[in-house]
Design a protein around this motif. Structure first.
Motif, PDB file in Angstrom:
ATOM      1  N   MET A  27      -5.898   3.121   5.574  1.00 33.33           N
ATOM      2  CA  MET A  27      -6.402   1.760   5.762  1.00 33.33           C
ATOM      3  C   MET A  27      -5.777   0.760   4.787  1.00 33.33           C
ATOM      4  N   ARG A  28      -5.271   1.220   3.674  1.00 36.88           N
ATOM      5  CA  ARG A  28      -4.619   0.333   2.723  1.00 36.88           C
ATOM      6  C   ARG A  28      -3.104   0.283   2.957  1.00 36.88           C
ATOM      7  N   SER A  29      -2.587   0.999   3.955  1.00 31.16           N
ATOM      8  CA  SER A  29      -1.156   0.979   4.233  1.00 31.16           C
ATOM      9  C   SER A  29      -0.749  -0.374   4.795  1.00 31.16           C
ATOM     10  N   LYS A  30       0.540  -0.607   4.829  1.00 25.93           N
ATOM     11  CA  LYS A  30       1.078  -1.897   5.241  1.00 25.93           C
ATOM     12  C   LYS A  30       0.670  -2.273   6.665  1.00 25.93           C
ATOM     13  N   GLU A  31       0.605  -1.281   7.554  1.00 23.99           N
ATOM     14  CA  GLU A  31       0.295  -1.549   8.963  1.00 23.99           C
ATOM     15  C   GLU A  31      -1.145  -2.028   9.165  1.00 23.99           C
ATOM     16  N   PHE A  32      -2.072  -1.534   8.354  1.00 26.05           N
ATOM     17  CA  PHE A  32      -3.488  -1.825   8.561  1.00 26.05           C
ATOM     18  C   PHE A  32      -4.079  -2.801   7.540  1.00 26.05           C
ATOM     19  N   ARG A  33      -3.409  -3.025   6.447  1.00 23.53           N
ATOM     20  CA  ARG A  33      -3.960  -3.759   5.314  1.00 23.53           C
ATOM     21  C   ARG A  33      -4.536  -5.129   5.677  1.00 23.53           C
ATOM     22  N   SER A  73     -10.027  -2.940   8.470  1.00 24.25           N
ATOM     23  CA  SER A  73      -9.468  -2.001   7.495  1.00 24.25           C
ATOM     24  C   SER A  73     -10.156  -2.127   6.147  1.00 24.25           C
ATOM     25  N   PHE A  74     -10.568  -3.335   5.804  1.00 25.59           N
ATOM     26  CA  PHE A  74     -11.275  -3.519   4.538  1.00 25.59           C
ATOM     27  C   PHE A  74     -12.612  -2.781   4.561  1.00 25.59           C
ATOM     28  N   ILE A  75     -13.341  -2.910   5.664  1.00 24.38           N
ATOM     29  CA  ILE A  75     -14.644  -2.238   5.755  1.00 24.38           C
ATOM     30  C   ILE A  75     -14.450  -0.725   5.794  1.00 24.38           C
ATOM     31  N   TYR A  76     -13.436  -0.252   6.524  1.00 26.82           N
ATOM     32  CA  TYR A  76     -13.163   1.191   6.544  1.00 26.82           C
ATOM     33  C   TYR A  76     -12.819   1.709   5.146  1.00 26.82           C
ATOM     34  N   GLY A 109     -10.672  13.908   3.089  1.00 25.19           N
ATOM     35  CA  GLY A 109     -10.670  13.098   4.302  1.00 25.19           C
ATOM     36  C   GLY A 109     -10.869  11.620   4.008  1.00 25.19           C
ATOM     37  N   ASN A 110     -11.811  11.312   3.137  1.00 23.18           N
ATOM     38  CA  ASN A 110     -12.052   9.912   2.783  1.00 23.18           C
ATOM     39  C   ASN A 110     -10.884   9.323   2.000  1.00 23.18           C
ATOM     40  N   PHE A 111     -10.250  10.145   1.163  1.00 21.96           N
ATOM     41  CA  PHE A 111      -9.083   9.674   0.414  1.00 21.96           C
ATOM     42  C   PHE A 111      -7.931   9.350   1.367  1.00 21.96           C
ATOM     43  N   MET A 112      -7.701  10.230   2.352  1.00 20.24           N
ATOM     44  CA  MET A 112      -6.646   9.964   3.335  1.00 20.24           C
ATOM     45  C   MET A 112      -6.979   8.732   4.172  1.00 20.24           C
ATOM     46  N   SER A 113      -8.228   8.603   4.560  1.00 17.28           N
ATOM     47  CA  SER A 113      -8.655   7.427   5.319  1.00 17.28           C
ATOM     48  C   SER A 113      -8.427   6.155   4.513  1.00 17.28           C
ATOM     49  N   PHE A 114      -8.782   6.195   3.242  1.00 20.92           N
ATOM     50  CA  PHE A 114      -8.572   5.041   2.366  1.00 20.92           C
ATOM     51  C   PHE A 114      -7.088   4.687   2.280  1.00 20.92           C
TER      52      PHE A 114
END
Length: 141
Positions: free
Chosen positions: A28-34, A39-42, A20-25
């Motif tokens: 959050m690092r994808s182009k839409e959220f980066r 997103s950095f804190i998440y 779950g944390n890997f998917m969340s990471f």
């Protein structure tokens, strides 16, 4: 019953939490959220929460199943494990606090949110929180 819980539940929690944390990471690092400040804190929170699973829960599972406690290897191992365990737990709480502050600012001061909560300021806040918590938890040494 209690023994069965300590034997079978921790591996499930560790695997599910890691995935779950890997998917969340990754999200959050994808182009839409980066480029969003939160997103950095998440992303940092996902890493920290995974570390909490491995430093805290994994130790209890090793003690229960294998009768092995890494803290008993040496005084240095004990101190390092205590330091890392408490540091990671405190950092996780600090990062949640930073995320909450960012959310409060975005709700109560929406016109100033872009300047008050820029990505650069969030990175600085995470670095400062990490340094303060590291100094705070250095008591274990």
């Amino acid at each position: 019953m209690t023994d069965a819980l300590f034997i079978y539940v921790p591996p499930i929690l560790i695997i599910a939490g890691t995935l779950g944390n890997f998917m969340s990471f990754l999200i959050m690092r994808s182009k839409e959220f980066r480029n969003t400040p939160s997103s950095f804190i998440y992303s940092v929170l996902a890493i920290t929460d995974t570390a909490v699973l491995y430093t805290g829960l994994l130790r209890y599972w090793l003690v229960e199943v294998w009768d092995y406690d890494p803290r008993l290897d040496s005084d240095a191992a004990c101190k390092i494990h205590l330091f890392v365990t408490y540091l990671i737990g405190h950092l996780s709480a600090c990062y949640l606090m930073l995320l909450t502050i960012e959310r409060v600012i975005s709700v109560f001061f929406p016109m100033h949110c872009k300047t008050l909560c820029s990505k650069k300021r969030m990175v600085i806040a995470v670095v400062i929180a990490t340094l303060v918590e590291t100094a705070f938890n250095s008591i274990f040494f």
